[in-house]
Design an enzyme around this catalytic site. Structure first.
Site, PDB file in Angstrom:
ATOM      1  N   LYS A 116       0.832  -1.206   0.000  1.00 37.84           N
ATOM      2  CA  LYS A 116       0.000   0.000   0.000  1.00 37.84           C
ATOM      3  C   LYS A 116       0.861   1.248   0.000  1.00 37.84           C
ATOM      4  CE  LYS A 116      -4.194  -2.069   1.258  1.00 37.84           C
ATOM      5  NZ  LYS A 116      -5.028  -2.621   2.300  1.00 37.84           N
ATOM      6  N   LYS A 199      -7.099 -13.422  -7.331  1.00 42.00           N
ATOM      7  CA  LYS A 199      -8.162 -13.856  -6.416  1.00 42.00           C
ATOM      8  C   LYS A 199      -9.482 -13.171  -6.733  1.00 42.00           C
ATOM      9  CE  LYS A 199      -7.624 -13.680  -1.878  1.00 42.00           C
ATOM     10  NZ  LYS A 199      -7.013 -13.570  -0.545  1.00 42.00           N
ATOM     11  N   LYS A 202     -13.909  -8.144  -4.528  1.00 40.82           N
ATOM     12  CA  LYS A 202     -15.032  -7.202  -4.690  1.00 40.82           C
ATOM     13  C   LYS A 202     -14.598  -5.960  -5.449  1.00 40.82           C
ATOM     14  CE  LYS A 202     -13.496  -4.959  -0.770  1.00 40.82           C
ATOM     15  NZ  LYS A 202     -12.343  -5.741  -0.423  1.00 40.82           N
TER      16      LYS A 202
END
Ligand code: TRP
Length: 336
Positions: A116, A199, A202
């Site tokens: 991040k 993966k 969402k």
């Protein structure tokens, strides 16, 4: 409150929009079974969500939606404690205490933080992102957790919780059991239907790769039928057939049959027929959950009542452990 003899299980779910098939097969479904054998604390990690900018209205809705989804999936408030992390006082206090015992280098080396932080400049990177694993350690240790079911990406964070438990116990005397990350057996790792090398997620920009538990029957079928498959005709899970391997994994996860068994059953079948079988199984498993969710989503008073009850039990346990911690490190107890 006498601690129960059962093992204590703690896990958190980020209140992000859209719980999908990967979350269900990889995590939530096993929690439903585990709640029978453990004293379970399931919470919505709304304080963790604050590490990224959030729209206040949406955050509230997403948190309550997650509660509705846990209930729809079969987490039972009579058996488990379901609550919002931010409503239990003590998580942030314990995080501060533990943070003072955490070498900053260990936080800077966390894979998730490095990923991040490498986008610094593009995204806002608050100090909370560095501190995230300490808060997670506090979430775990404040209930005296023994078992922490998490996905693989959280393994390193649970490791920190273990390190901190050992360090604290060594310095000040036993306050915490050393928790274990728990990877439920038969847990399926579900990949995107559109890009089986990543993966299912969402936040995938290509939403047709993700089957949400709230998708209706037609959408579930459409997404599965449109799943990318590989050239060739064989229904086989192998490294050069990631699309097929993923669908086999999903069907195995849904129906409980081993992949090898499915390969035998569908040997000679067509991709189309096989996909229909996967779609049937997905519809059967997911659509009842989606319907329950739709019914619960707007029952705000029911959802608030569930988290009120969950909070009560969680707060009692947290108070007990935090009081012991405070005493051990020499903070003067407040006279009540
Ligand atoms: N970090 C976890 C995730 O993103 C969520 C979480 C927060 C959690 N606190 C936790 C999981 C404590 C297990 C235990 O999935």
């Amino acid at each position: 409150m006498t601690p129960s003899k059962k093992k204590v299980l703690v896990t958190g779910l980020q209140p992000t929009a859209g719980i999908h098939l990967g979350n269900y097969l990889g995590a939530i479904r096993s929690w439903v079974t585990l709640q029978e054998q453990t004293e379970s604390f399931f919470f919505i990690a709304d304080l963790h969500a604050l590490t990224l900018p959030q729209d206040p209205k949406q955050l509230r809705t997403k948190a309550l939606d997650c509660v509705a989804m846990l209930l729809a999936c079969g987490i039972n408030p009579k058996k488990s404690h379901i609550f919002l992390q931010s409503q239990v006082y003590g998580h942030a206090d314990l995080a501060w205490i533990l943070g003072c015992m955490t070498p900053i280098g260990q936080l800077e080396r966390m894979t998730q933080f490095k990923d991040k932080a490498s986008r610094r400049g593009e995204d806002f990177i608050g100090a909370g992102l560095l501190y995230y694993p300490v808060l997670m350690a506090a979430d775990i240790l404040i209930y005296g957790a023994n078992l922490v079911p998490v996905g693989d990406d959280q393994r390193q964070h649970v490791e920190l919780a273990r390190d901190l438990a050992v360090r604290f116990n060594g310095l000040h005397g036993n306050a915490f059991p050393v928790p274990e990350a728990f990877f439920p057996p038969n847990c399926a790792r579900v990949m995107s239907l559109q890009n089986p090398s990543t993966k299912m997620s969402k936040s995938d920009p290509n939403q047709s790769g993700t089957v949400f538990l709230s998708d209706d029957e037609e959408t579930v079928r459409k997404k599965i039928r449109a799943a990318v498959t590989d050239s060739g005709k064989e229904i086989r899970a192998s490294a050069d057939k990631p699309g097929m391997a993923n669908l086999l994994q999903i069907l195995s996860g849904l129906g409980g049959r081993k992949i090898a068994e499915l390969e035998t059953i569908y040997c000679g079948s067509t991709y189309g027929k096989f996909k229909d079988a996967v779609a049937d199984a997905a519809v059967e498993a997911i659509c009842p959950i989606g319907k329950k969710f739709a019914g619960l989503k707007d029952q705000e008073s029911t959802l608030l009542e569930v988290v009120r009850e969950g909070r009560k039990a969680a707060q009692l346990r947290a108070d007990e452990i935090l009081a012991a911690v405070r005493e051990k490190i020499g903070l003067v107890a407040a006279g009540i």
